[in-house]
Write a protein that holds these residues in place. Structure first.
Motif, PDB file in Angstrom:
ATOM      1  N   ILE A 140     -12.210 -70.269  24.259  1.00  0.00           N
ATOM      2  CA  ILE A 140     -12.567 -68.754  24.169  1.00  0.00           C
ATOM      3  C   ILE A 140     -13.140 -68.743  22.528  1.00  0.00           C
ATOM      4  N   ILE A 141     -12.097 -68.712  21.696  1.00  0.00           N
ATOM      5  CA  ILE A 141     -12.041 -68.793  20.450  1.00  0.00           C
ATOM      6  C   ILE A 141     -13.039 -69.478  19.529  1.00  0.00           C
ATOM      7  N   GLY A 142     -12.729 -71.378  20.108  1.00  0.00           N
ATOM      8  CA  GLY A 142     -13.217 -71.675  19.564  1.00  0.00           C
ATOM      9  C   GLY A 142     -15.075 -71.693  19.849  1.00  0.00           C
ATOM     10  N   TRP A 143     -15.209 -71.487  21.039  1.00  0.00           N
ATOM     11  CA  TRP A 143     -16.595 -71.069  20.973  1.00  0.00           C
ATOM     12  C   TRP A 143     -17.550 -69.607  20.762  1.00  0.00           C
ATOM     13  N   LEU A 144     -16.539 -68.922  20.274  1.00  0.00           N
ATOM     14  CA  LEU A 144     -16.446 -67.599  19.253  1.00  0.00           C
ATOM     15  C   LEU A 144     -16.586 -68.382  17.915  1.00  0.00           C
ATOM     16  N   CYS A 145     -16.100 -69.114  17.134  1.00  0.00           N
ATOM     17  CA  CYS A 145     -15.934 -69.539  15.787  1.00  0.00           C
ATOM     18  C   CYS A 145     -17.573 -69.813  15.925  1.00  0.00           C
ATOM     19  N   LEU A 146     -18.166 -71.095  16.834  1.00  0.00           N
ATOM     20  CA  LEU A 146     -19.303 -71.909  16.846  1.00  0.00           C
ATOM     21  C   LEU A 146     -20.198 -70.863  16.945  1.00  0.00           C
ATOM     22  N   THR A 147     -20.455 -69.660  17.299  1.00  0.00           N
ATOM     23  CA  THR A 147     -21.912 -68.537  17.743  1.00  0.00           C
ATOM     24  C   THR A 147     -21.788 -67.878  16.449  1.00  0.00           C
TER      25      THR A 147
END
Length: 139
Positions: free
Chosen positions: A74-81
């Motif tokens: 989730i953290i990785g995905w949020l960072c990608l956004t």
């Protein structure tokens, strides 16, 4: 710990190091290097959640570990956004450190592996964090 695990662990550093060199030698546009670095970092961070997912299932653990296992993804995905935001690399870097400490406290490892795994994680995480620092400060 098997040599293969160590070699694969260190091989996982290659994209970080190559992208650091590409940035320092101005080999590609900075924005492209930053995006590639952030993408790789987010994907690799997600891997650490998988370790905890497996550990929780195989050890029949209940409680927080299954939930924590989802956080790196989730953290990785949020960072990608948030591509382009300066704080993203700091969040990713801090996440690696926090997962390393969480690993040490929670993972169910055979006693013979604990020391080797901890040493490996410490050295790999140190290089990952330093690579993030290069991206932050050389940008």
């Amino acid at each position: 710990m098997k040599l293969q695990a160590k070699l694969l662990g260190y091989a996982g550093l290659i994209p970080f190091l190559l992208l650091n060199m590409a940035l320092l030698f101005d080999a590609y546009p900075t924005s492209l290097i930053y995006i590639l670095f952030t993408q790789y970092s987010a994907v690799l961070l997600s891997f650490f959640g998988g370790i905890h997912w497996y550990d929780a299932i195989s050890s029949n653990k209940n409680g927080h570990q299954m939930y924590i296992a989802m956080l790196p993804t989730i953290i990785g995905w949020l960072c990608l956004t948030q591509t382009g935001a300066h704080w993203v690399l700091g969040v990713l870097s801090a996440s690696y450190v926090l997962m390393m400490f969480y690993d040490k406290q929670v993972l169910t490892l055979p006693k013979t592996m604990v020391v080797d795994y901890t040493k490996l994680r410490m050295s790999l995480t140190t290089i990952v964090v330093l690579s993030h620092a290069v991206m932050i400060f050389a940008r």
